[in-house]
Design a protein around this motif. Structure first.
Motif, mmCIF file in Angstrom:
data_model
loop_
_atom_site.group_PDB
_atom_site.id
_atom_site.type_symbol
_atom_site.label_atom_id
_atom_site.label_comp_id
_atom_site.label_asym_id
_atom_site.label_seq_id
_atom_site.Cartn_x
_atom_site.Cartn_y
_atom_site.Cartn_z
ATOM 1 N N LYS A 1 8.014 41.964 103.002
ATOM 2 C CA LYS A 1 7.870 40.967 101.947
ATOM 3 C C LYS A 1 8.943 39.881 102.097
ATOM 4 N N VAL A 2 8.451 38.668 101.912
ATOM 5 C CA VAL A 2 9.352 37.536 102.065
ATOM 6 C C VAL A 2 10.145 37.306 100.782
ATOM 7 N N SER A 3 9.471 37.450 99.624
ATOM 8 C CA SER A 3 10.131 37.197 98.340
ATOM 9 C C SER A 3 11.095 38.311 98.018
ATOM 10 N N GLY A 4 11.956 38.050 97.046
ATOM 11 C CA GLY A 4 12.945 39.049 96.658
ATOM 12 C C GLY A 4 12.401 40.067 95.683
ATOM 13 N N PHE A 5 11.135 40.000 95.310
ATOM 14 C CA PHE A 5 10.558 40.934 94.334
ATOM 15 C C PHE A 5 10.311 42.303 94.982
ATOM 16 N N SER A 6 10.782 43.346 94.313
ATOM 17 C CA SER A 6 10.545 44.717 94.776
ATOM 18 C C SER A 6 10.031 45.520 93.596
ATOM 19 N N TRP A 7 8.785 45.971 93.698
ATOM 20 C CA TRP A 7 8.190 46.693 92.570
ATOM 21 C C TRP A 7 8.933 48.007 92.306
ATOM 22 N N GLU A 8 9.462 48.647 93.358
ATOM 23 C CA GLU A 8 10.166 49.905 93.150
ATOM 24 C C GLU A 8 11.392 49.709 92.251
ATOM 25 N N ASP A 9 12.111 48.597 92.473
ATOM 26 C CA ASP A 9 13.274 48.322 91.625
ATOM 27 C C ASP A 9 12.859 47.948 90.214
ATOM 28 N N GLU A 10 11.826 47.133 90.112
ATOM 29 C CA GLU A 10 11.359 46.711 88.786
ATOM 30 C C GLU A 10 10.801 47.895 88.004
ATOM 31 N N ARG A 11 10.170 48.828 88.714
ATOM 32 C CA ARG A 11 9.579 50.005 88.053
ATOM 33 C C ARG A 11 10.653 50.842 87.383
ATOM 34 N N GLU A 12 11.762 51.011 88.046
ATOM 35 C CA GLU A 12 12.857 51.798 87.471
ATOM 36 C C GLU A 12 13.403 51.131 86.211
ATOM 37 N N GLN A 13 13.607 49.797 86.288
ATOM 38 C CA GLN A 13 14.126 49.077 85.115
ATOM 39 C C GLN A 13 13.134 49.125 83.956
ATOM 40 N N LEU A 14 11.860 49.034 84.269
ATOM 41 C CA LEU A 14 10.832 49.070 83.235
ATOM 42 C C LEU A 14 10.850 50.407 82.503
ATOM 43 N N LEU A 15 10.968 51.523 83.264
ATOM 44 C CA LEU A 15 11.010 52.848 82.642
ATOM 45 C C LEU A 15 12.256 53.005 81.788
ATOM 46 N N GLN A 16 13.373 52.472 82.249
ATOM 47 C CA GLN A 16 14.597 52.536 81.453
ATOM 48 C C GLN A 16 14.455 51.741 80.158
ATOM 49 N N LEU A 17 13.751 50.614 80.239
ATOM 50 C CA LEU A 17 13.512 49.801 79.049
ATOM 51 C C LEU A 17 12.659 50.551 78.034
ATOM 52 N N LEU A 18 11.601 51.194 78.516
ATOM 53 C CA LEU A 18 10.741 51.961 77.602
ATOM 54 C C LEU A 18 11.497 53.149 77.014
ATOM 55 N N THR A 19 12.359 53.769 77.811
ATOM 56 C CA THR A 19 13.166 54.879 77.282
ATOM 57 C C THR A 19 14.093 54.388 76.180
ATOM 58 N N GLN A 20 14.720 53.209 76.408
ATOM 59 C CA GLN A 20 15.593 52.631 75.397
ATOM 60 C C GLN A 20 14.829 52.344 74.116
ATOM 61 N N LEU A 21 13.591 51.904 74.270
ATOM 62 C CA LEU A 21 12.754 51.595 73.102
ATOM 63 C C LEU A 21 12.416 52.869 72.324
ATOM 64 N N LEU A 22 12.073 53.938 73.054
ATOM 65 C CA LEU A 22 11.694 55.182 72.388
ATOM 66 C C LEU A 22 12.880 55.866 71.721
ATOM 67 N N GLN A 23 14.089 55.568 72.189
ATOM 68 C CA GLN A 23 15.265 56.196 71.596
ATOM 69 C C GLN A 23 15.591 55.648 70.214
#
Length: 1411
Positions: A154-176
């Motif tokens: 991939k040419v762009s700096g976007f990495s779904w694996e990294d974004e996926r981890e942050q997204l799960l952490q965000l949802l965990t923060q919301l559920l807490q």
């Protein structure tokens, strides 16, 4: 969005497009792809202005993006994800403040609730969309060749694996957050929790999630699920979802095992372990058997969970035990593994409570029961688990012997993996045994016997010293029961008393009655004693001991009388003294007696423990010794891993001093020649561990221990063992693994610089020779020492040492072979070398002295002379002349003494009878050895030297020719390309013709010169023939054996001489009563078959006949010789190979091993055994062959194990079915059907059976034949999976059953009518009683065609007529040269007309190939 509208989380995305817009939120418009970028920009602007609640007005925008997700570009998707994560992050931060505000209005709460639902819905939708896209792109990127990897980065700096981890952490923060406040303190909607947890499950479904690089993502998903389990009552849903995923996705088992461990340890959610295991335990075992897809996931989950949290698994183990009775072995393995982990980590140690100890024993008993499980994988797994348990020292001592016995039993398992793991378990038992570092049965038996005797003596002393119980004390113990019996008797009715009176009668005297009452009390028959006492009181009033007292209570009177009778006291006896005495004993002496009694009791307990320890150690040693014999047989299995484990086991056993281990260490020696590199390396490592790491404080001490250990192996070792050991030691020497101190010590022993026995001295020379094979300079640099010390005038005192010296020096010749492509001059020593003078002198001096070791020394000396001497024939001719001169001198002295004594004329005055037997024996042996070595010298050394010199001349000519033609070639370069090739071809042809010329030269020397009258051999040949032709005159067994062997060696010289004396040689082979003669001649015939195949080929049946020799050693020799000849294609393999198959049931184990080795090697040739099987079956199933049915079955089981190809199986099915037509008797029917039952029938094979059903249909009335075909079908059904094949099998079974029943009915009908339904067996020649196996020549001569594929009748009859006319029974008779021979003595040769004349030409190999 109106304030009154509520956003409901939809089950499907389309649900938001329809519904009641007045009550619930409905999407008004789905924007097109072109409209989305400005709409996203408007949403971003609104978010900046209004905050997180902007999603209420712009929900349709992101919803439309989800609808067109596949059609959008990457940038638009990434922007939308980034925007939504910002919105949710902002909203989460706002909610933490808003939820703590108690004055929140209803409208604001509804707005934030709808915003929360919308944000969660949109964010989870984006997560699933990105996850699906990543999964599909991952599948598309799978490229086996690995091409275009760089272009796909991939040419762009976007990495779904990294974004996926942050997204799960965000949802965990919301559920807490305490989201229940948005629902007015009520329960949070289950749909919202399911929506967010569903994102986690969707991520975990990805097969790559288990990789190390996604560890952070896994942990984020685990923490989110843990939050849902802790705060939102997600337990039930999680249990169902996890069990479903375990069933459908194999890769999630270790992930969920890690997750459950995290939840139970860090979040305190221990109950989920029980819920999950209970859900798995409630699965029906039958359903799991049918649906095997989910089994593996469950099994891995249970196993890994038990490894991580065994204590929690233990508390819920009971719900899983029902699966131990299920059919699926994977679940059984998982539960048994969980039990083992619990034993290893929880239920161990001596501090266990009673309940825990009971659980531990139950688990161990369960594991032991499954060592004999029906499935081999389970048996193997349990053995592995027990190996871990033993290595961790967790197994209780009480279970040791039981598990060892089970492991020894598994050594006979049919599964290779089980056997391998059983050996590993026994090795673990040895390495971790608590008994002793030395486990010799003999060493343990003696101390055990002593300690048992000591224990018995201590028990006897304690029994004598033990206080005896007085009658008064016994009475006090009995009194409550006696009192109860008296009360019951006195309350009985009169009727019962009258009935009892008839049974119990009073004796004539009071004394007899008293004795009877006492006996009843001793037998604890209290009621009868009371009744009899009651009657005696009435009958013997006033008489002792029944004198009535004045007590009013009858019960007290009876009890008093019973007490006096039992204790043996009369009313006034000892009444004064007893209280005083007893009082004094109890107060003073009792205290003094208690103290010494405690010490012997403690010593007794210690002694019992010691005896129990020694008994357990002895029993353990017995079991290990039993395992040794089984494992030693496994060293020659086909499985490499089993052989390696067996070798390693013997290394372990050797370290514990078990005497039988030396046999296994020797038995593994031949494996050093294995073609499998792993096995050879295992043997080398074993000997490296056993011998190259000796104990000792100094280098000298270690060298002495190493030399002593190696010398111990060579004690009574066979030649084969010594050759194997030589190979191992030479490998060590080449790798410089043997220290110089060891070689120095060996030289010191040989030169007697250090004190040693003659046996140790001889072993030192042998070891030096073995090392010289790896490094010839070990012997070459000390050749003078070997000659001067080992070949002195004292040779006659120890010929065996001199023989080993010759063998050691011969390593110089065997290691001096020139490298390929080099024409080095071979290593030879001049004739005047001191070595050859010493050898000649030693052989000549020992010739006239009787010694059993002179012949082996002479053979080694002659061999060494021909290997190393220049002109060895001159040296050996001189030895022959000197020795023959000594024989003649001895003969002349004997004749002179006879003439002086004037012996009586009746005595035979033959000169040969006057010569000592040992002189003739030495002379004949010397002639044979020189003849054989002369032939080998010509064929190998002279031929190689001629070739070397020719090649050298050709190279010189080529070099000169090249130098001359260089100048002319420069001038005439344009010509002659074709001439060069022709010249090269001519040179090649010239080389080939030169080889033939040299071979012809050697052959002509052997044929015409060596046995010519001018040659020395011609003087001795008549003597050898005379001894062979006159067994009666020369009756000494050693002389006859040496003459026969010499004849075989002389026959190796000339084909003409061989052809003219083969009749004599084979006659002696068959008729000689001496086994050693027959064995020697078999070996000689084998060598002749290789050297002169055309001459020996007609005599091949006589070689096969020796496989039925009555002597075990002759059969074994014949088996080895025939193995070599057949495998080297020097003998045509015909039906007579059935004689080799018959050796598989020989009573001698060594001969069976020879036969098994033969067929193992033969199976490596393409289709060899398959081609021979029909003929072998034909011959062995013939009753005249002498093989009974049980033996036939044993042979066939071994041979059919080599039939592994489907095509071979199908063809054999057809051939065996066809043979039913030509079978002549019921025995052959049964044998053929048994052979069919041994084949692994496939679907095509079953069709072959159906096609040839008519061949065997009429034979099915025989129960044995019918049961074999039934066995074929049973085995086929087990393997069959297709319904159509099962239908075919059922049809065939019905036909078999119908024919079987019809045959039985017809048989009964025929028996009633006096007729036989089947034709009787063919007439056979009567056999002598007790003759089990006929010689091959008679058993197979006339009946070769009894069992063949049918041919046209006329042709077959005409062939039989042609064959039967010239055949005559061979009669071999002996004749003697003795003067007074009787007519009954036999001639030593076959008659001329009996000599085989039919020869099959076999092209003789070139001499170079023979070399």
């Amino acid at each position: 969005m109106a304030a009154s509208c509520e956003f409901q989380l939809p089950l499907a995305a389309d649900d938001l497009l329809r519904g009641d817009s007045s009550r619930h939120y409905v999407v008004q418009e789905v924007l097109s792809v072109r409209e989305l970028p400005p709409a996203i920009a408007a949403f971003r602007a609104a978010f900046r202005a209004q905050g997180a609640l902007a999603v209420l007005q712009h929900f349709d925008t992101v919803y439309s993006l989800l609808r067109h997700f596949r059609a959008l570009g990457t940038a638009a998707k990434e922007d939308a994800l980034e925007l939504m994560m910002q919105v949710v992050t902002h909203h989460s931060n706002e909610l933490s403040t808003i939820l703590s505000d108690s004055g929140l209005s209803h409208a604001d709460r509804s707005a934030h609730l709808n915003a929360l639902k919308m944000n969660c819905y949109l964010l989870s939708g984006l997560l699933e969309a990105f996850e699906m896209e990543a999964f599909k792109s991952g599948l598309a990127e799978v490229d086996p060749a690995g091409k275009n990897k760089k272009s796909r980065t991939k040419v762009s700096g976007f990495s779904w694996e990294d974004e996926r981890e942050q997204l799960l952490q965000l949802l965990t923060q919301l559920l807490q957050l305490d989201l229940r406040q948005l629902w007015s303190g009520l329960v949070v909607e289950e749909e919202l929790v399911s929506l967010l947890t569903g994102c986690c499950y969707r991520i975990l479904e990805n097969s790559n999630i288990g990789l190390q690089k996604y560890r952070a993502t896994r942990e984020a998903a685990m923490h989110l699920l843990a939050t849902a389990l802790t705060h939102y009552d997600h337990m039930f849903s999680a249990t169902l979802k996890i069990t479903q995923m375990l069933q459908h996705f194999e890769h999630v088992a270790p992930v969920f095992a890690q997750a459950v461990t995290l939840w139970a340890t860090e979040y305190g959610l221990k109950s989920i372990v029980g819920e999950l295991l209970r859900e798995i335990g409630q699965k029906c075992p039958q359903e799991l058997t049918r649906d095997t897809s989910g089994i593996k996931g469950y099994a891995v989950f249970i196993t890994e969970l038990a490894e991580k949290i065994p204590a929690l698994v233990l508390s819920n183990m009971s719900v899983l035990l029902r699966h131990l009775d299920g059919e699926n072995y994977t679940m059984r393995n998982a539960i048994l593994s969980a039990m083992a982990e619990v034993l290893l980590q929880v239920l161990n140690g001596d501090q266990l409570e009673e309940a825990a100890r009971g659980t531990r024993d139950h688990f161990l008993n369960t594991l032991q029961a499954h060592i004999c499980d029906v499935n081999g994988f389970v048996r193997s797994r349990v053995l592995q688990l027990f190996t871990r348990i033993v290595q961790s020292k967790v197994l209780p001592l009480t279970q040791f012997l039981c598990v060892v016995s089970l492991a020894v039993g598994r050594l006979k398992d049919k599964s290779v993996v089980v056997v391998k793991n059983a050996i590993q378990l026994l090795a673990a038992f040895l390495s971790n045994n608590p008994y002793s570092c030395k486990l010799s049965c003999s060493d343990l038996a003696e101390p055990l016997e002593k300690e048992v005797q000591k224990l018995q003596e201590m028990r006897d002393r304690c029994r004598e010293a033990a206080p005896t119980v007085t009658p008064e004390e016994e009475w006090e113990a009995m009194l409550p029961e006696v009192r109860a019996a008296a009360r019951q008797i006195l309350q009985q009715l009169q009727e019962e008393e009258e009935e009892d009176e008839e049974v119990l009668e009073v004796e004539e005297t009071a004394e007899d009655t008293a004795e009877k009452i006492t006996g009843l009390l001793k037998r604890l028959n209290y009621k009868s004693a009371v009744r009899l006492t009651q009657k005696a009181l009435c009958h013997f009033q006033g008489q002792e001991p029944f004198s009535s007292t004045k007590e009013e209570n009858e019960k007290a009177t009876i009890l008093g009388i019973l007490k006096r009778l039992y204790t043996g006291l009369c009313p006034g006896e000892n009444s004064e003294n007893s209280p005083c005495d007893s009082g004094s004993l109890t107060t003073e002496e009792a205290i003094l007696e208690e103290q010494p009694q405690e010490q012997p009791q403690t010593e007794l307990v210690k002694q019992e423990m010691l005896v129990q320890y020694l008994q357990d150690a002895y029993n353990f040693s017995v079991k290990i010794t039993e395992a040794l014999s089984l494992i030693s047989k496994l060293m020659y299995e086909n499985s490499v891993s089993v052989v390696q484990e067996a070798i390693e086991f013997f290394v372990t056993v050797s370290q514990f001093g078990v005497p039988q281990a030396l046999l296994g260490v020797r038995r593994m020696l031949p494996l050093v020649w294995s073609k499998e590199p792993g096995i050879k390396e295992a043997v080398l490592n074993a000997y490296r561990q056993l011998y190259l790491s000796p104990s000792g404080d100094s280098e000298r001490a270690r060298a002495q221990n190493l030399v002593c250990s190696l010398s111990l192996i060579m004690v009574d070792a066979s030649l084969g063992t010594i050759q194997c050991l030589e190979e191992i030691i030479s490998e060590f020497v080449q790798k410089d693994e043997i220290k110089p101190a060891v070689i120095q010590l060996l030289w010191e022993r040989f030169t007697e610089k250090c004190q040693c026995s003659p046996l140790e001295r001889r072993a030192a020379v042998m070891l030096l020779g073995m090392m010289a094979r790896g490094k010839p300079e070990i012997v070459g640099s000390n050749l003078d020492v070997l000659v001067t010390v080992g070949l002195t005038e004292k040779v006659c005192e120890d010929y065996r040492l001199a023989e080993e010296v010759c063998n050691a020096i011969s390593k110089l010749a065997s290691n001096s072979k020139p490298a390929e492509g080099k024409n080095n001059v071979p290593f030879r020593l001049p004739q005047d070398q001191a070595l050859f003078a010493r050898l000649s002198e030693a052989v000549s001096n020992g010739f006239a002295q009787p010694s059993s070791h002179w012949i082996p020394f002479m053979e080694a000396a002659v061999t060494l002379i021909y290997q190393l001497a220049e002109g060895p024939e001159k040296i050996c001719a001189h030895i022959l002349q000197v020795c023959s001169q000594k024989a003649l001198e001895n003969l002349q002295e004997a004749d002179g003494q006879k003439e002086e004594s004037r012996a009586s004329p009746s005595k035979v005055s033959d000169g040969a009878s006057s010569l000592p037997t040992f002189l003739l024996l030495h002379l004949v042996s010397l002639v044979g050895q020189v003849a054989l070595r002369q032939v080998a010298y010509l064929e190998v050394s002279v031929s190689a030297e001629l070739r070397r010199r020719r090649i050298l001349r050709e190279e010189q000519k080529t070099k000169k020719h090249k130098e001359r033609s260089d100048s002319s070639m420069r001038k005439q370069r344009p010509r002659s390309t074709g001439n060069d090739t022709t010249m090269e071809e001519e040179l090649g042809l010239m080389g080939a013709s030169a080889d033939d010329t040299e071979a012809e030269l050697i052959r002509s020397i052997c044929e015409t010169e060596l046995l010519d009258e001018k040659h020395l051999f011609s003087a001795f040949v008549p003597l050898v023939l005379r001894i062979c032709n006159n067994p009666g005159l020369y009756s000494d067994s050693a002389l006859r054996a040496a003459a026969a062997l010499a004849l075989g060696k002389i026959c190796m010289i000339s084909s003409e001489f061989c052809d003219s004396h083969l009749r004599l040689l084979f006659t002696m082979m068959e008729k000689s009563p001496l086994p050693v003669v027959r064995s020697n001649l078999i070996i000689a015939a084998g060598d002749l078959a290789i050297r002169f195949p055309n001459q020996v080929e007609p005599w091949t049946p006589h070689l096969y006949a020796r496989l039925r020799d009555p002597c075990q050693s002759v059969r074994q020799t014949a088996g080895v010789v025939m193995t070599h000849l057949i495998l080297k294609d020097m003998v045509k393999v015909k039906g007579q190979v059935s004689e080799m198959a018959a050796l598989l049931i020989d009573p001698e184990e060594a001969i069976v091993g020879v036969a098994q080795n033969f067929f193992n090697e033969l199976s490596n040739k393409d289709n060899a055994i398959y081609n021979l099987l029909p003929d072998i079956i034909s011959r062995l199933s013939d009753p005249d062959c002498g093989i009974d049915e049980e033996s036939f079955h044993t042979i066939m089981r071994h041979l059919f194990s080599y039939i592994t190809k489907d095509k071979q199986t199908e063809s054999l099915v057809e051939k065996l079915c066809q043979r039913f037509r030509t079978a002549r008797n019921e025995r052959q029917y049964r044998d053929l059907s048994h052979c069919l039952s041994l084949l692994p029938i496939s679907e095509r094979g079953l069709h072959k059976l159906q096609d040839n059903f008519d061949c065997f249909a009429d034979k099915l009335q025989d129960p044995a034949v019918y049961s074999c075909f039934q066995a074929v079908l049973v085995r086929f059904r087990r393997a069959a999976s297709k319904p159509e094949t099962k239908t075919v099998a059922e049809e065939l079974e019905q036909k078999l059953s119908a024919c079987h029943n019809r045959g039985l009915d017809s048989a009964e009908t025929c028996q009633e009518g006096g007729k036989t339904p089947m034709p009787g067996p063919a007439k056979r020649k009567p056999r002598a009683a007790g003759c089990c196996r006929q010689p091959l020549s008679t058993a197979n001569r006339d009946d070769d065609d009894d069992f063949v594929t049918p041919r046209p009748r006329a042709t077959r009859n005409s062939k039989r007529a042609q064959k039967s006319q010239p055949r005559k029974k061979t009669v071999i008779t002996f004749s003697s040269d003795e003067e007074n021979s009787s007519e009954n003595e036999l001639s030593a040769e076959l008659r001329e007309e009996e000599t085989p004349t039919k020869t099959t030409p076999i092209t003789r190999s070139s001499t170079r190939r023979l070399r």
